[in-house]
Design a protein around this motif. Sequence first.
Motif, PDB file in Angstrom:
ATOM      1  N   GLY A  30       0.874  -1.142  -0.011  1.00 12.44           N
ATOM      2  CA  GLY A  30       0.087  -0.091   0.138  1.00 12.44           C
ATOM      3  C   GLY A  30       0.926   1.383  -0.082  1.00 12.44           C
ATOM      4  N   ASP A  31       1.988   1.196   0.060  1.00 16.67           N
ATOM      5  CA  ASP A  31       2.917   2.138  -0.040  1.00 16.67           C
ATOM      6  C   ASP A  31       3.600   2.825  -1.251  1.00 16.67           C
ATOM      7  OD1 ASP A  31       2.798   2.585   2.842  1.00 16.67           O
ATOM      8  OD2 ASP A  31       4.384   1.630   3.519  1.00 16.67           O
ATOM      9  N   LEU A  32       3.354   3.833  -1.940  1.00 17.74           N
ATOM     10  CA  LEU A  32       4.102   4.463  -3.110  1.00 17.74           C
ATOM     11  C   LEU A  32       5.047   5.128  -2.570  1.00 17.74           C
ATOM     12  CD1 LEU A  32       3.760   4.711  -6.396  1.00 17.74           C
ATOM     13  CD2 LEU A  32       2.815   6.990  -5.707  1.00 17.74           C
ATOM     14  N   ILE A  33       6.425   4.907  -3.062  1.00 22.07           N
ATOM     15  CA  ILE A  33       7.524   5.850  -2.961  1.00 22.07           C
ATOM     16  C   ILE A  33       7.916   6.085  -4.469  1.00 22.07           C
ATOM     17  CG2 ILE A  33       9.185   3.856  -2.627  1.00 22.07           C
ATOM     18  CD1 ILE A  33      10.427   5.790  -0.574  1.00 22.07           C
ATOM     19  N   ILE A  34       8.565   7.546  -4.561  1.00 19.45           N
ATOM     20  CA  ILE A  34       9.201   7.895  -5.684  1.00 19.45           C
ATOM     21  C   ILE A  34      10.434   8.525  -5.383  1.00 19.45           C
ATOM     22  CG2 ILE A  34       9.047   9.345  -7.864  1.00 19.45           C
ATOM     23  CD1 ILE A  34       5.980   9.308  -7.917  1.00 19.45           C
ATOM     24  N   ILE A  35      11.399   8.143  -5.566  1.00 19.45           N
ATOM     25  CA  ILE A  35      12.736   8.532  -5.286  1.00 19.45           C
ATOM     26  C   ILE A  35      13.111   9.295  -6.506  1.00 19.45           C
ATOM     27  CG2 ILE A  35      15.082   8.193  -4.869  1.00 19.45           C
ATOM     28  CD1 ILE A  35      14.263   5.693  -3.267  1.00 19.45           C
ATOM     29  N   PRO A  36      13.510  10.738  -6.451  1.00 21.08           N
ATOM     30  CA  PRO A  36      13.649  11.230  -7.697  1.00 21.08           C
ATOM     31  C   PRO A  36      14.936  10.906  -8.510  1.00 21.08           C
ATOM     32  CG  PRO A  36      13.836  12.843  -6.259  1.00 21.08           C
ATOM     33  CD  PRO A  36      13.273  11.417  -5.563  1.00 21.08           C
ATOM     34  N   ALA A  37      14.907  11.171  -9.989  1.00 22.67           N
ATOM     35  CA  ALA A  37      16.193  10.787 -10.650  1.00 22.67           C
ATOM     36  C   ALA A  37      17.344  11.580 -10.137  1.00 22.67           C
ATOM     37  CB  ALA A  37      16.126  11.464 -12.152  1.00 22.67           C
ATOM     38  N   ASN A  38      18.384  11.028  -9.802  1.00 20.56           N
ATOM     39  CA  ASN A  38      19.814  11.228  -9.606  1.00 20.56           C
ATOM     40  C   ASN A  38      19.762  11.460  -7.957  1.00 20.56           C
ATOM     41  OD1 ASN A  38      21.131  11.182 -12.014  1.00 20.56           O
ATOM     42  ND2 ASN A  38      19.841  13.109 -12.668  1.00 20.56           N
ATOM     43  N   LYS A  39      18.756  11.081  -7.273  1.00 21.62           N
ATOM     44  CA  LYS A  39      18.925  11.189  -5.676  1.00 21.62           C
ATOM     45  C   LYS A  39      19.597   9.833  -5.206  1.00 21.62           C
ATOM     46  CE  LYS A  39      16.624  12.468  -1.569  1.00 21.62           C
ATOM     47  NZ  LYS A  39      17.552  13.441  -0.967  1.00 21.62           N
ATOM     48  N   TYR A  40      20.611  10.094  -4.459  1.00 17.15           N
ATOM     49  CA  TYR A  40      21.264   8.660  -3.894  1.00 17.15           C
ATOM     50  C   TYR A  40      20.368   8.009  -3.009  1.00 17.15           C
ATOM     51  CZ  TYR A  40      25.888   9.787  -6.423  1.00 17.15           C
ATOM     52  OH  TYR A  40      26.955  10.000  -7.200  1.00 17.15           O
ATOM     53  N   HIS A  41      20.439   6.635  -2.987  1.00 13.04           N
ATOM     54  CA  HIS A  41      19.804   5.848  -2.343  1.00 13.04           C
ATOM     55  C   HIS A  41      20.286   4.476  -2.195  1.00 13.04           C
ATOM     56  CE1 HIS A  41      18.156   5.325  -6.194  1.00 13.04           C
ATOM     57  NE2 HIS A  41      17.816   3.924  -5.888  1.00 13.04           N
ATOM     58  N   ARG A  42      19.687   3.415  -1.472  1.00 11.45           N
ATOM     59  CA  ARG A  42      20.053   2.099  -1.334  1.00 11.45           C
ATOM     60  C   ARG A  42      18.873   1.383  -1.084  1.00 11.45           C
ATOM     61  NH1 ARG A  42      24.390   2.239   3.714  1.00 11.45           N
ATOM     62  NH2 ARG A  42      22.776   2.776   5.269  1.00 11.45           N
ATOM     63  N   PHE A  43      18.821   0.126  -1.345  1.00 12.82           N
ATOM     64  CA  PHE A  43      17.555  -0.617  -1.158  1.00 12.82           C
ATOM     65  C   PHE A  43      17.941  -2.099  -0.342  1.00 12.82           C
ATOM     66  CE2 PHE A  43      14.764  -3.963  -2.343  1.00 12.82           C
ATOM     67  CZ  PHE A  43      13.587  -3.596  -1.667  1.00 12.82           C
ATOM     68  N   TYR A  44      16.987  -2.375   0.674  1.00 11.60           N
ATOM     69  CA  TYR A  44      17.289  -3.685   1.416  1.00 11.60           C
ATOM     70  C   TYR A  44      16.043  -4.398   1.472  1.00 11.60           C
ATOM     71  CZ  TYR A  44      21.617  -1.504   3.096  1.00 11.60           C
ATOM     72  OH  TYR A  44      22.838  -0.950   3.196  1.00 11.60           O
ATOM     73  N   LEU A  45      16.131  -5.714   1.543  1.00 14.61           N
ATOM     74  CA  LEU A  45      14.719  -6.573   1.678  1.00 14.61           C
ATOM     75  C   LEU A  45      15.001  -6.440   3.185  1.00 14.61           C
ATOM     76  CD1 LEU A  45      15.008  -9.686  -0.616  1.00 14.61           C
ATOM     77  CD2 LEU A  45      13.375  -7.769  -0.707  1.00 14.61           C
ATOM     78  N   THR A  46      13.628  -6.761   3.895  1.00 13.25           N
ATOM     79  CA  THR A  46      13.674  -6.960   5.254  1.00 13.25           C
ATOM     80  C   THR A  46      14.057  -8.517   5.693  1.00 13.25           C
ATOM     81  OG1 THR A  46      11.384  -7.633   5.561  1.00 13.25           O
ATOM     82  CG2 THR A  46      11.878  -5.243   5.644  1.00 13.25           C
ATOM     83  N   ASP A  47      13.987  -8.869   6.792  1.00 17.18           N
ATOM     84  CA  ASP A  47      14.262 -10.208   7.157  1.00 17.18           C
ATOM     85  C   ASP A  47      13.354 -11.347   6.621  1.00 17.18           C
ATOM     86  OD1 ASP A  47      16.331  -9.441   8.816  1.00 17.18           O
ATOM     87  OD2 ASP A  47      15.405  -9.681  10.640  1.00 17.18           O
ATOM     88  N   SER A  48      11.994 -10.579   6.182  1.00 17.63           N
ATOM     89  CA  SER A  48      11.127 -11.611   5.545  1.00 17.63           C
ATOM     90  C   SER A  48      11.447 -11.844   4.078  1.00 17.63           C
ATOM     91  CB  SER A  48       9.893 -11.012   5.589  1.00 17.63           C
ATOM     92  OG  SER A  48       9.705  -9.690   4.734  1.00 17.63           O
ATOM     93  N   LYS A  49      12.421 -11.258   3.644  1.00 15.84           N
ATOM     94  CA  LYS A  49      13.009 -11.363   2.182  1.00 15.84           C
ATOM     95  C   LYS A  49      11.940 -11.747   1.315  1.00 15.84           C
ATOM     96  CE  LYS A  49      17.527 -13.216   3.310  1.00 15.84           C
ATOM     97  NZ  LYS A  49      18.326 -11.901   3.135  1.00 15.84           N
ATOM     98  N   ALA A  50      10.946 -10.926   1.279  1.00 20.02           N
ATOM     99  CA  ALA A  50       9.811 -10.860   0.254  1.00 20.02           C
ATOM    100  C   ALA A  50       9.180  -9.328  -0.040  1.00 20.02           C
ATOM    101  CB  ALA A  50       8.646 -11.775   0.925  1.00 20.02           C
ATOM    102  N   ILE A  51       9.154  -9.185  -1.426  1.00 18.14           N
ATOM    103  CA  ILE A  51       8.465  -7.954  -1.614  1.00 18.14           C
ATOM    104  C   ILE A  51       8.084  -8.127  -3.369  1.00 18.14           C
ATOM    105  CG2 ILE A  51      10.507  -6.744  -2.519  1.00 18.14           C
ATOM    106  CD1 ILE A  51       9.113  -4.248  -1.333  1.00 18.14           C
ATOM    107  N   ARG A  52       6.741  -7.624  -3.352  1.00 15.39           N
ATOM    108  CA  ARG A  52       6.258  -7.351  -4.702  1.00 15.39           C
ATOM    109  C   ARG A  52       5.739  -6.042  -5.002  1.00 15.39           C
ATOM    110  NH1 ARG A  52       1.460  -8.966  -7.323  1.00 15.39           N
ATOM    111  NH2 ARG A  52       0.419  -9.695  -5.510  1.00 15.39           N
TER     112      ARG A  52
END
Length: 147
Positions: free
Chosen positions: A106-128
Amino acid sequence: MHAHLLDEPSRMFAADDLGQLGVLYRRIPVDASGDELNRIKRERGYVEQDEVALSSETPNLDAICAKFDKEHRHTLDEVRFVVEGEGIFDVRDAGDRWVRIEVEAGDLIIIPANKYHRFYLTDSKAIRCVRLFLNNEGWAPLYRQES
Ligand SMILES: [Fe+2]
């Protein structure tokens, strides 16, 4: 969505605070997300859409995650609407401190072009997620150390 400074968890970030960082956040009921995502596509000019799923069943999951768990940017907006599961985006604040954003269905996130970031899964290791793109020119991370 829960967001806070990584090294000072009591400093919480609401959606408006993320907006100050240039990160757009919206809550959209998954069941009714079609119309809203179409509206966002029209408003912001996203023309491509696909869906990505990661789980402990995904072949080469560690290698895939290793591409995105180091600080990077893209030349296009990173648009993710979480349909199932959960994940973690870290973005930089104005002082270059990490802001940790935990997202769920239910969460929409928009990280704008050229903004530095990183991404991880949580311990559940599941995302769609539904992904929206401005074009189909490919999706490559540009790492901070190399750029
Ligand atoms: Fe990314």
